[in-house]
Design an enzyme around this catalytic site. Sequence first.
Site, short mmCIF file in Angstrom:
data_model
loop_
_atom_site.label_atom_id
_atom_site.label_comp_id
_atom_site.label_asym_id
_atom_site.label_seq_id
_atom_site.Cartn_x
_atom_site.Cartn_y
_atom_site.Cartn_z
N ASN A 13 0.82 -1.22 0.00
CA ASN A 13 0.00 0.00 0.00
C ASN A 13 0.85 1.26 0.00
OD1 ASN A 13 -2.42 -1.35 -0.07
ND2 ASN A 13 -2.71 -1.34 2.14
N HIS A 70 3.06 2.44 2.11
CA HIS A 70 3.33 3.12 3.37
C HIS A 70 3.88 2.11 4.37
CE1 HIS A 70 -1.16 2.31 4.59
NE2 HIS A 70 -0.44 1.22 4.58
N CYS A 86 2.87 6.89 7.71
CA CYS A 86 4.28 7.23 7.78
C CYS A 86 4.92 6.91 6.44
CB CYS A 86 4.95 6.46 8.90
SG CYS A 86 6.63 7.01 9.27
#
Length: 363
Positions: A257, A259, A294
């Site tokens: 994804n 991240h 993040c």
Amino acid sequence: MLNLSSCNNVTDQFQILRFLDPPRPISSLRRRNAAFPLSKTTPLPLQGGGSIRVESGSGSLADRLRLGSLTDDGFSYTERFIVRCYEVGINKTATVETIANLLQEVGCNHAQSVGFSTDGFATTTTMRKLHLIWVTARMHIEIYKYPAWSDVVEIETWCQSEGRIGTRRDWILKDYATGQVIGRATSKWVMMNQDTRRLQKVSDDVRDEYLVFCPRELRLAFPEENNSSLRKISKLEDPAQHSRLGLMPRRADFDMNQHVNNVAYIGWVLESMPQDIIDTHELQTITLDYRRECQQDDIVDSLTSWELIDDTIAVPKLQGTNGSPAAIGEKKVQPQFLHLLRLSGNGSEINRGRTEWRKKPAR
């Protein structure tokens, strides 16, 4: 080094493979073989020629070799895992990151078994068309007994609707050899647009695609009233009592994804735990609220402080059925901590957490 090509026939090669395979209890072998009837077989080539035969049927080779399947009602999925040597930590038992990874694995395998895609962690047909993905909003894990190297863990999982904006997934972990419940977990997931990185409500089309595979009646891994999975996590205020600053994501921390995977945050949270607790205690419960993604260039600060406890806390004994051990026994005060992950630059919250710890058992 053993050379399979030097063996006289396929049977000899198969015997060597069995020799190399770690020993398992007889009961485990019986149950494992029961899950893989050999009435229909497909040849699987061996190094140096020859083959062994494995079950054929619907699904991929991975599906046929995987030790998992839907339950009889089709609304949950159960899979067994052997704890590998690289999955244990200093306590010679599986780490909490190992447990979290297994939860993620069995959840994805459940979704794959009912026909959902593997690109983007269990995306439905409509989700793929609209570039939508599932992201973790909250994770709560309770571990009553950590499995050791070579132990076999059986994990059952199922998913259900969670309001208009997401879904939930629950898990029950058992020691496969004894049937004892050794852990439970629950999570909440929300939908995000992969292009804009903005949250999006779950549409009726998507809901219809996955609800057909969910239990008809509400089923919870934590049915107890006021259980700890429902507790709100207070914000940790500065100055924190313990900190680990300047943490950076590794390339291996990123998932499909684009991240940092939700399991990586667990390791960051534990980086700021006081060493004396790590030396004398083991993690019993962890709850994480995920506030933002993040990314690759982010620098993260991990902050930890003791949480004040007004009331004593019951330590659940391993009793009860269906993943619901009763919280009985004498009252004990367990060390509890609040955690905060934030960006080093502007202090933006990434993650809030709470952990509870118990004394390490004598080994």
